[in-house]
Design a protein around this motif. Structure first.
Motif: not given
Lengths: 123, 123
Positions: A40, A71, A97, A114-116, A119, B4, B8, B69, B71-73, B76-80, B97, B99, B112-113
């Motif tokens: 992203v 999900r 993700i 989503f990663w960098s 990670d 990042a 986080r 976890s 993940r930053v990009a 943006s970030a996605a996380f669980s 998860i 975003v 967004r969930a």
């Protein structure tokens, strides 16, 4: 709209193809006009030809994948997974993700990963 | 662009606030014009007043959260994560998860969930 089960099945096929399939196997899961933004923030790959070229970069590498959790919400899914890539003696482990959207036949219409570099675990 | 680490830090504050903070604590992490789509596919809540009303629904409930976890990009970030809600004798466990996008001060501009009722475990 594709069902949640259809969407989960496409995600599993995608993870399997990234782990041990050809670039063509992966791209077959995408709709012709799909987009891939990986990671992203980078320039998206638009259309199957561009997406094929993107996955051809990993095609010659020894790979394995593991799906952690999926999900589904509406016509979208978010999922966490692991991809391990071997390059000579080096192993690269990444747990991204991904978020995908799907058409009515559960073909992928968009993917955002989503990663960098932070990670990536090198071993 | 926020770093990042800043992103986080906001994600951790968000998970802590959802676990044990007030609706106002949660909403303070959002920019004034932010949007919340929870779950993905539902009508978005636009602006802090609407977002506050959304989180006030969970404010009276006994809650706990755990971040899995992140993940930053880019911005943006996605996380669980896991959120456990108690309602009388019943316990509801959900592992969504999410975003998020962030502004230059790492305030949340969009959330967004990804989850559905199928993912809710009742105990």
């Amino acid at each position: 709209m594709a069902t949640a089960d259809d969407i989960r099945a496409t995600v599993r096929k995608y993870i399997d193809a990234v782990g041990s399939g050809s670039a063509a196997d992966i791209v077959a899961l995408y709709r012709e006009d799909a987009t891939v933004e990986d990671p992203v923030g980078s320039e998206p790959h638009v259309g199957r030809a561009a997406i094929l070229a993107f996955y051809q970069a990993i095609e010659p590498l020894e790979r394995s994948t593991e799906l952690f959790s999926v999900r589904v919400a509406g016509n979208s899914a978010a999922f966490s997974f692991r991809v391990v890539t071997k390059f000579g003696e080096q192993t690269f482990t990444l747990d991204p993700i991904d978020v995908m959207t799907f058409d009515e036949d559960a073909r992928i219409t968009g993917m955002r990963a989503f990663w960098s570099q932070d990670d990536m675990v090198t071993g």
